[in-house]
Write a protein that holds these residues in place. Structure first.
Motif, PDB file in Angstrom:
ATOM      1  N   THR A 123       0.800  -1.222   0.000  1.00 41.84           N
ATOM      2  CA  THR A 123       0.000   0.000   0.000  1.00 41.84           C
ATOM      3  C   THR A 123       0.838   1.280   0.000  1.00 41.84           C
ATOM      4  O   THR A 123       0.297   2.365   0.159  1.00 41.84           O
ATOM      5  CB  THR A 123      -0.944   0.027   1.223  1.00 41.84           C
ATOM      6  OG1 THR A 123      -0.166  -0.040   2.416  1.00 41.84           O
ATOM      7  CG2 THR A 123      -1.933  -1.126   1.179  1.00 41.84           C
ATOM      8  N   GLY A 124       2.137   1.149  -0.177  1.00 44.55           N
ATOM      9  CA  GLY A 124       3.011   2.322  -0.170  1.00 44.55           C
ATOM     10  C   GLY A 124       3.148   2.950  -1.544  1.00 44.55           C
ATOM     11  O   GLY A 124       2.450   2.590  -2.495  1.00 44.55           O
ATOM     12  N   MET A 131      -7.410   4.431   8.996  1.00 44.17           N
ATOM     13  CA  MET A 131      -6.132   3.755   9.205  1.00 44.17           C
ATOM     14  C   MET A 131      -4.960   4.730   9.138  1.00 44.17           C
ATOM     15  O   MET A 131      -4.023   4.654   9.938  1.00 44.17           O
ATOM     16  CB  MET A 131      -5.964   2.607   8.210  1.00 44.17           C
ATOM     17  CG  MET A 131      -6.886   1.438   8.525  1.00 44.17           C
ATOM     18  SD  MET A 131      -6.623  -0.011   7.479  1.00 44.17           S
ATOM     19  CE  MET A 131      -7.420   0.496   5.961  1.00 44.17           C
ATOM     20  N   ARG A 132      -5.006   5.668   8.190  1.00 42.18           N
ATOM     21  CA  ARG A 132      -3.934   6.677   8.112  1.00 42.18           C
ATOM     22  C   ARG A 132      -3.941   7.576   9.336  1.00 42.18           C
ATOM     23  O   ARG A 132      -2.892   7.928   9.871  1.00 42.18           O
ATOM     24  CB  ARG A 132      -4.052   7.486   6.822  1.00 42.18           C
ATOM     25  CG  ARG A 132      -3.485   6.746   5.619  1.00 42.18           C
ATOM     26  CD  ARG A 132      -3.515   7.587   4.360  1.00 42.18           C
ATOM     27  NE  ARG A 132      -4.870   7.822   3.885  1.00 42.18           N
ATOM     28  CZ  ARG A 132      -5.597   6.918   3.221  1.00 42.18           C
ATOM     29  NH1 ARG A 132      -5.099   5.728   2.958  1.00 42.18           N
ATOM     30  NH2 ARG A 132      -6.806   7.196   2.810  1.00 42.18           N
ATOM     31  N   VAL A 185       3.865   7.232  13.292  1.00 39.60           N
ATOM     32  CA  VAL A 185       4.974   7.413  12.358  1.00 39.60           C
ATOM     33  C   VAL A 185       4.602   8.469  11.303  1.00 39.60           C
ATOM     34  O   VAL A 185       3.525   8.398  10.713  1.00 39.60           O
ATOM     35  CB  VAL A 185       5.373   6.059  11.700  1.00 39.60           C
ATOM     36  CG1 VAL A 185       4.224   5.440  10.945  1.00 39.60           C
ATOM     37  CG2 VAL A 185       6.579   6.206  10.813  1.00 39.60           C
ATOM     38  N   PRO A 186       5.461   9.472  11.086  1.00 41.34           N
ATOM     39  CA  PRO A 186       5.134  10.543  10.142  1.00 41.34           C
ATOM     40  C   PRO A 186       4.972  10.073   8.697  1.00 41.34           C
ATOM     41  O   PRO A 186       4.269  10.700   7.913  1.00 41.34           O
ATOM     42  CB  PRO A 186       6.294  11.529  10.259  1.00 41.34           C
ATOM     43  CG  PRO A 186       7.212  11.022  11.285  1.00 41.34           C
ATOM     44  CD  PRO A 186       6.731   9.703  11.762  1.00 41.34           C
ATOM     45  N   THR A 187       5.603   8.962   8.333  1.00 41.39           N
ATOM     46  CA  THR A 187       5.487   8.487   6.946  1.00 41.39           C
ATOM     47  C   THR A 187       4.160   7.786   6.669  1.00 41.39           C
ATOM     48  O   THR A 187       3.938   7.321   5.548  1.00 41.39           O
ATOM     49  CB  THR A 187       6.657   7.543   6.601  1.00 41.39           C
ATOM     50  OG1 THR A 187       6.722   6.513   7.591  1.00 41.39           O
ATOM     51  CG2 THR A 187       7.969   8.314   6.531  1.00 41.39           C
ATOM     52  N   ALA A 188       3.262   7.745   7.635  1.00 41.53           N
ATOM     53  CA  ALA A 188       1.935   7.164   7.403  1.00 41.53           C
ATOM     54  C   ALA A 188       1.179   7.915   6.303  1.00 41.53           C
ATOM     55  O   ALA A 188       0.306   7.346   5.655  1.00 41.53           O
ATOM     56  CB  ALA A 188       1.121   7.160   8.691  1.00 41.53           C
TER      57      ALA A 188
END
Length: 165
Positions: A56-57, A83-84, A91-94
Motif C-alpha cells: 500500500t506504499g 487507518m492513516r 509514524v510521520p510516513t503514514a
C-alpha cells in the motif's frame, strides 16, 4: 482486538479471537495475481471479509490498492482515512500509505499496512465497525468477544437474543 497477536514469522493473525473460519493466501506483489486472488476469495470461497497486508506504499511494486479498486464495485474510503489517522500518531510516513477498502458483492476487502506493528495498531481500531458493515452487506452476524473487541452496531443492527442452535 487488544489481545490479537500478529505472527511476524508467518504473517498471520492469531485466530483465537475469530468466530469464523480463516482462509489464507500468500502471493507476490503482482497486480493480476492480486486481482484474481481477491475475486477467488470473494466469489468462490464466499469470504465476507478479506484482509490484505502490504503493498500500500508509494513504491512501484505496491499495487494492492489498484488491484482492490479494480475488483470492487464500491469503495469504502473511510477505512483508509481512519487507518492513516491512526498510523500518523505513530509514524510521520503514514501519509505515504494508500490503504483502502472496498466492496465486492457481499464481501468487504480491507487493505492493511505491511508492517506487523502497524497492522496491530490499525486493526485494533477499525475492526469495531467491520461486523456492522458485513451485516449491512447481508453477510453473517459476527459475534465478538467484548473483552477483546466490542463491535459497534447502530441500534437497528443489534441482535436482541442469540439464535438457538
Amino acid at each position: 482486538m487488544q489481545n490479537a497477536e500478529w505472527n511476524e514469522a508467518s504473517g498471520s493473525i492469531d485466530e483465537s479471537w475469530l468466530t469464523w473460519h480463516a482462509v489464507y493466501r500468500v502471493i507476490p506483489d503482482e497486480r493480476p495475481l492480486i486481482e484474481d486472488t481477491l475475486k477467488q476469495l470473494c466469489d468462490d470461497e464466499g469470504c465476507c471479509f478479506v484482509v490484505t497486508t502490504g503493498g500500500t506504499g508509494p513504491a512501484p511494486r505496491d499495487v494492492t490498492p489498484e488491484a482492490t479498486e479494480a475488483v470492487c464495485e464500491r469503495m469504502m474510503p473511510g477505512y483508509g482515512e481512519q487507518m492513516r489517522a491512526i498510523s500518523i500518531k505513530h509514524v510521520p510516513t503514514a501519509v505515504l500509505s494508500r490503504q483502502t477498502a472496498g466492496l465486492r458483492g457481499k464481501s468487504l476487502i480491507l487493505n492493511l499496512p505491511g508492517k506487523p506493528k502497524a497492522i496491530r495498531e490499525t486493526i485494533d481500531e477499525v475492526f469495531v465497525s467491520i461486523p456492522a458493515c458485513i451485516q449491512l452487506l447481508e453477510g453473517p452476524y459476527i459475534e465478538t468477544n467484548d473483552s477483546i473487541v466490542k463491535a459497534f452496531r447502530p441500534a437497528g443492527l443489534i441482535r436482541k437474543s442469540k439464535p438457538k442452535s
